[in-house]
Design an enzyme around this catalytic site. Structure first.
Site, PDB file in Angstrom:
ATOM      1  N   GLY A  54      -3.281 -39.968 -40.324  1.00 29.18           N
ATOM      2  CA  GLY A  54      -4.597 -39.900 -39.643  1.00 29.18           C
ATOM      3  C   GLY A  54      -5.377 -41.303 -39.569  1.00 29.18           C
ATOM      4  CG  ASP A 229       7.250 -21.461 -22.768  1.00 27.65           C
ATOM      5  OD1 ASP A 229       8.473 -21.894 -22.971  1.00 27.65           O
ATOM      6  OD2 ASP A 229       6.567 -22.267 -22.502  1.00 27.65           O
TER       7      ASP A 229
END
Ligand code: XMP
Length: 512
Positions: A54, A229
């Site tokens: 992060g 998909d």
């Protein structure tokens, strides 16, 4: 305990990659934001936890943190970069900012490993890792030891073998870390004792069972685009509830050349019901004079839903709306604390009010390569399963700026030429994605004896494993030359062809 890993997202840029690498090791994992409560974490019943990197400093006010209860769950933890520092700081160690040229590192870094630490078992003593940190662990928590070092950082890895807490300052998920996958495998197999039971065969069984339980006798409307998909989604749903499934294919007028007819012929005549809706006009109206990419995506997403609602009314009441949303869409649309990059129309663009009982997204937790694998598992033809991706908003996000019918026509022709030539040259299968973009650049040219002032088409071709990072494809000059000559000669209104040589990051694959 079920083999599943919780990836706690602290906002790092490689978080999705961690999830992919874990799945590649045949271990199921899910990414959750760092704010997830201890109760929710317990409900997920993770058998191991990974803290991601992060951009913050652990002591900064408001910095992402973790509930101390996580350390008492008794499961192995691997902290990566920020996650490693957080682990050290919360367990009594100390993290300090590295001053220039002390322990601050960015990029490929030679790192020496303690091979007696199970995380590094079987590795060479030294290899290259990818570092990206401004802080470093200046004091280890009690019971921890340092297990790797670089020239400037004495705590490139830390471990407490008794509690099975491990931390690495570098990024094992990034390909630049030479033995990154081996390190993750060691964590999952050696330390957590997993066997790697996550396969698409087991997923198929579970998904079919869950879909039947959830849908019961309800009727399902599937948004079919003909892409990988939604086609895999259709096949999965057909296996679960064929008689209750209706596939609606919305031709929004933003498809590639001949695509609408191709999709219709691939799906018409199969088991489930198939309906084609020609909605070009209403989509173009919605997009009229719309400039901003996000606004285009939202409008298209919204219009899709409206069309489906109308169709569902015509078909009689439908209970569920099925969509082929996949995991990267979910993560990139801001599931975690990583910055929102683009709101994918399947997810971020959903309007607040949807006139269905529920949305069903059976691929929501799968990565692209897993979706393809599932498609093969379900017996779909390879031509469909390995098809290059095409974004839901279609050519609207490949026409820069406002979309018109005429611009779409121009782009369609240029795009068809590019794809045809690439495939003729035998490069189709090895190039992950390739397409043309109609830029908003107009420039001067000479055509015959006259001056032209026409549009520029950009060609985009990328190589990538996962579409989260991508490199521009080194296409042969002869192919590019043929494409350029053909486009300028055959497509009216185009007098310049550009080849895009930007990788992702910093660019994205699409232009909008
Ligand atoms: P970017 O541009 O984000 O693209 O680097 C990564 C991959 O995602 C596809 N893409 C989309 N797919 N809806 C989709 O279904 C979308 O809104 C969307 N935007 C991008 C893109 O084609 C590439 O394969």
């Amino acid at each position: 305990m079920e083999e599943k890993v919780l990836i706690l997202d602290f906002g790092g840029q490689y978080d999705q990659l961690i999830a992919r690498r874990v799945r590649e090791c045949a271990v199921y994992c899910e990414v959750m934001p760092w704010q997830t409560s201890l109760k929710e974490i317990e409900a997920f019943r993770p058998a191991a936890i990974i803290f991601t990197g992060g951009p913050h400093s652990v002591y900064a006010p408001g910095a992402p943190d973790v509930d101390p209860g996580v350390f008492a769950l008794g499961v192995p933890i691997l902290g990566i970069c920020y996650g490693c520092q957080l682990l050290a700081a919360r367990l009594g160690g100390e993290v300090s900012p590295a001053r220039e040229s002390t322990a601050r590192e960015y990029g490929k870094t030679e790192t020496a490993f303690s091979l007696d630490c199970p995380l590094f078992r079987g590795l060479p003593e030294k290899s290259v890792t990818w570092m990206s940190h401004g802080d470093f662990i200046s004091r280890l928590p009690a019971s921890f030891r340092a297990a790797a070092r670089s020239e400037v950082c004495p705590t490139a890895a830390i471990c407490d073998e008794v509690r099975r807490f491990y931390g690495v300052q570098f990024h094992p998920e990034v390909r630049h870390t030479e033995y990154g996958t081996a390190i993750l495998r060691n964590f999952l197999y050696e330390i957590c004792g997993f066997h790697g039971a996550w396969t698409m065969g087991s997923y198929r069984e579970r998904a079919v069972k869950e879909l039947r339980e959830k849908i019961g006798g309800g009727r399902v409307l599937l948004a079919l685009s003909g892409g990988v998909d939604s086609s895999v989604c259709a096949a999965l749903l057909a296996e679960a509830v064929e008689a209750q499934l209706t596939c609606v294919f919305v031709d929004h007028g933003l498809l590639r050349k001949n695509e609408g007819d191709e999709v219709a012929s691939a799906f018409a005549g199969r088991g489930a019901k198939f309906v084609r809706v020609n909605a070009e006009e209403r989509f173009l109206k919605k997009l009229s004079r719309v400039q901003q990419p996000e606004s285009k995506r939202k409008r298209i997403g919204e219009e899709f839903i409206r069309v489906f609602e109308e169709e569902s009314q015509k078909l009689g009441r439908m209970d569920y709306l099925a969509q082929g949303t996949i995991y990267p869409d979910v993560i990139e649309s801001g599931l975690g604390s990583s910055a929102v990059i683009k709101s994918h129309h399947n997810v971020g663009g959903l309007p607040d009010t949807v006139d269905f009982r529920e949305i069903v997204e059976p691929l929501r937790l799968l990565f692209k390569d897993e979706v393809r694998q599932l498609g093969r598992e379900l017996g779909l033809p390879e031509s469909l399963v390995s098809r290059q991706p095409f974004p839901g908003p279609g050519l609207a996000i490949r026409v820069i700026g406002p979309v018109t019918k005429e611009k779409l026509e121009t782009l369609r022709e240029a795009d068809a030429i590019f794809r045809e030539e690439l495939e003729k040259a035998g490069l189709g299968a090895s190039t992950a994605q390739y397409f043309a973009v109609l830029t908003n650049l107009r420039s001067v040219g000479v055509m015959g004896d006259g001056r032209s002032y026409d549009r520029a088409v950009a060609l985009r071709a990328v190589e990538t494993e996962d579409f989260m990072t991508a490199d521009w494809a080194r296409l042969p000059y002869e192919v590019l030359d043929r494409v350029s000559v053909r486009i300028v000669n055959e497509v009216s209104g185009v007098n310049r062809v550009l080849y895009d040589i930007t990788s992702k990051p910093p660019a994205t694959v699409e232009y909008e």
